[in-house]
Scaffold this motif. Sequence first.
Motif, short mmCIF file in Angstrom:
data_model
loop_
_atom_site.label_atom_id
_atom_site.label_comp_id
_atom_site.label_asym_id
_atom_site.label_seq_id
_atom_site.Cartn_x
_atom_site.Cartn_y
_atom_site.Cartn_z
N TYR A 223 0.91 -1.18 -0.24
CA TYR A 223 0.10 0.07 0.08
C TYR A 223 1.02 1.18 -0.01
O TYR A 223 1.95 1.08 0.31
CB TYR A 223 -1.03 0.17 1.27
N GLY A 224 0.34 2.22 -0.73
CA GLY A 224 1.09 3.58 -0.50
C GLY A 224 0.12 4.97 -0.63
O GLY A 224 -1.09 4.82 -0.84
N CYS A 225 0.80 5.88 -0.57
CA CYS A 225 0.35 7.20 -0.85
C CYS A 225 1.08 8.28 -1.85
O CYS A 225 2.38 7.54 -2.23
CB CYS A 225 0.14 7.79 0.47
N TRP A 226 0.73 9.03 -2.52
CA TRP A 226 1.29 9.88 -3.27
C TRP A 226 2.47 10.88 -2.46
O TRP A 226 1.87 11.16 -1.53
CB TRP A 226 0.31 10.68 -4.25
N ASP A 268 -6.27 9.72 0.60
CA ASP A 268 -7.12 10.15 1.65
C ASP A 268 -8.27 8.96 1.81
O ASP A 268 -9.67 9.30 1.70
CB ASP A 268 -8.01 11.60 1.32
N GLU A 269 -7.81 7.66 1.54
CA GLU A 269 -8.80 6.55 2.04
C GLU A 269 -8.39 5.60 3.05
O GLU A 269 -7.04 5.68 3.38
CB GLU A 269 -8.67 5.93 0.36
N THR A 270 -9.19 4.93 3.52
CA THR A 270 -8.96 3.81 4.36
C THR A 270 -9.23 2.45 3.91
O THR A 270 -10.20 2.29 3.26
CB THR A 270 -9.72 4.11 5.78
N ARG A 271 -8.53 1.44 4.36
CA ARG A 271 -8.90 0.08 4.20
C ARG A 271 -8.61 -0.73 5.60
O ARG A 271 -7.79 -0.56 6.13
CB ARG A 271 -7.75 -0.66 2.98
N VAL A 280 -4.14 3.65 6.45
CA VAL A 280 -5.00 4.78 5.90
C VAL A 280 -3.92 5.60 5.08
O VAL A 280 -2.55 5.63 5.42
CB VAL A 280 -5.37 5.63 7.12
N GLY A 281 -4.23 5.97 3.87
CA GLY A 281 -3.22 6.70 3.15
C GLY A 281 -3.66 8.09 2.94
O GLY A 281 -4.76 8.40 2.51
N ARG A 282 -2.90 9.21 3.15
CA ARG A 282 -3.01 10.39 3.22
C ARG A 282 -2.92 11.10 1.87
O ARG A 282 -1.69 10.64 1.17
CB ARG A 282 -2.61 11.34 4.22
N LYS A 283 -3.46 12.10 1.41
CA LYS A 283 -2.95 12.97 0.33
C LYS A 283 -2.00 13.72 0.81
O LYS A 283 -1.72 14.16 1.74
CB LYS A 283 -4.22 13.94 -0.27
N ASP A 284 -0.84 13.99 -0.16
CA ASP A 284 0.34 14.64 0.17
C ASP A 284 -0.10 16.13 0.25
O ASP A 284 -1.11 16.65 -0.63
CB ASP A 284 1.36 14.57 -1.04
N VAL A 285 0.25 17.06 1.35
CA VAL A 285 -0.23 18.23 1.49
C VAL A 285 -0.13 19.24 0.43
O VAL A 285 -0.79 19.86 -0.04
CB VAL A 285 0.10 18.74 2.95
N THR A 286 1.06 19.06 -0.22
CA THR A 286 1.67 19.95 -1.37
C THR A 286 0.85 19.58 -2.75
O THR A 286 0.38 20.45 -3.40
CB THR A 286 3.29 19.71 -1.71
N LYS A 296 -8.28 16.05 3.57
CA LYS A 296 -9.01 15.75 4.98
C LYS A 296 -8.13 15.91 6.09
O LYS A 296 -6.94 15.55 5.82
CB LYS A 296 -9.62 14.42 4.79
N THR A 297 -8.65 16.34 7.23
CA THR A 297 -7.83 16.47 8.32
C THR A 297 -7.75 14.87 9.00
O THR A 297 -8.62 14.00 8.55
CB THR A 297 -8.64 17.20 9.30
N PRO A 298 -6.72 14.75 9.85
CA PRO A 298 -6.78 13.43 10.35
C PRO A 298 -8.06 13.03 11.20
O PRO A 298 -8.41 11.97 11.12
CB PRO A 298 -5.67 13.60 11.53
N GLN A 299 -8.76 14.11 11.79
CA GLN A 299 -9.74 13.71 12.56
C GLN A 299 -11.12 13.18 11.48
O GLN A 299 -11.75 12.30 11.78
CB GLN A 299 -10.35 14.92 13.34
N GLU A 300 -11.10 13.76 10.36
CA GLU A 300 -12.18 13.46 9.33
C GLU A 300 -11.66 12.09 8.74
O GLU A 300 -12.66 11.52 8.26
CB GLU A 300 -12.05 14.53 8.19
N LEU A 301 -10.38 11.82 8.58
CA LEU A 301 -10.13 10.41 7.90
C LEU A 301 -10.46 9.17 9.06
O LEU A 301 -10.83 8.40 8.42
CB LEU A 301 -8.61 10.49 7.72
N LEU A 302 -10.17 9.65 10.08
CA LEU A 302 -10.25 8.57 11.15
C LEU A 302 -11.38 8.42 11.95
O LEU A 302 -11.61 7.29 12.96
CB LEU A 302 -8.85 8.53 12.13
N GLU A 303 -12.30 9.30 12.09
CA GLU A 303 -13.35 9.25 12.91
C GLU A 303 -14.49 8.16 12.77
O GLU A 303 -15.04 7.80 14.14
CB GLU A 303 -14.16 10.76 12.81
N ASN A 304 -14.49 7.53 11.85
CA ASN A 304 -15.31 6.60 11.77
C ASN A 304 -15.07 5.11 11.84
O ASN A 304 -15.50 3.93 11.48
CB ASN A 304 -16.09 6.84 10.48
#
Length: 399
Positions: A223-226, A268-271, A280-286, A296-304
């Motif tokens: 798994y990875g992120c950009w 910005d997805e979870t598996r 959980v892979g986050r979008k790169d901020v830049t 998304k913020t960390p809270q928005e990504l992980l709250e559910n």
Amino acid sequence: MAAILLSPLYIAVNIYVIWRIFLWMGTCSPIFQNPVFQIGFIAVYVIFATSVLTGFLIKRPEKLRRILKNMGNYFLGIFLYALMPVCLLEILGIIARTWLRWDWVTDTKTLVISGMLCMLLVIGLSAYGIYNAKKIRVTSYHTKINKEMPGRKSMKIVLIADLHLGYNSGEKQARKIVEQINRQKPDLVCIAGDLFDNEFEAVKNPQKVEKILRDIKATYGVYGCWGNHDVNEPILAGFTFDSANGDDLLDKRMDRFVKDAGIKILNDETRLIDGKFYVVGRKDVTRAKKIEGGRKTPQELLENLDQTKPIFVIDHQPKELQELADAGTDLDLCGHTHGGQIFPGNFAVDMGWENACGCLKKGKMYNIVTSGAGIWGPNMRIGSKSEICVVHVDFMTRQ
């Protein structure tokens, strides 16, 4: 724009270096004072010094562009390590002559020996840096998460980042990385961004590199992120030229490449993996600012998510560490910094990041930042290492 503004300084510094080289060589032997030799030397030097620009401007033929790009990347590193001792000797010479009144520092013998030592130092550092960049090392970390994982007491995760596939890195480096990963027999492999180096065309034989990466073996997959360089964006001496249209930055070939290589990118997805843990892979901020307008913020990504299960986050840049810890992250895996890559960059990144490289405990969360498996810009590493990180995770067990 920054590259254009800095170009006069680059030209001036190169003129200064040539001048100092001529002074030293002229002291060594009158042969080097010959105008024919000096003109030839300047011509060769200019070809190398301008290869950073010509490699950027010349698109075809591809073989010539690749040669110029590689020349520029090697030259930047060697130039940096030539400039530092030359400037140091200049400063020491001024101090010795002006304040200490040491007349012997201007003797021919002193000048010849100091110049020779300077040249040997530059050659030695450059050779070591080039060799060190290509050698893949293994760094191990041990973490303990106070959560249960059914059927498992522990887990082995391999973290890699910053492959920068392109002019500096290709089939050989990819093969070394995959061989090191498979030796660890990992349960999970996480790639924390910057698989590419701004240009998909820079990847020589992409299908062969795909096949090599597809050989990564891990129980739960890859798994990875950009990262910020996983875009189609012109880059000159490390400075990017922003596109007015975010869509122009996207290159569908990068998406196809990672898919064919068996890498699952989470943007910005979870598996939920095997019903046991989350990746959980986050979008790169830049990258997200340029393309999607944010992330998304960390809270928005992980709250559910089910917070009783282990949560592993992959984020290219080691940012928002406290927010990730507060949101319930157990393990945050990052790259981006390269550990500074070349001295004195390691000191600079230490000042700019809460955790520039290594492992940091943030509450109950572990943040691990790798110095990367590839290189960017100057084709060398001094003061850092190319690595894969093996993260040993122990879980809480029932008494």
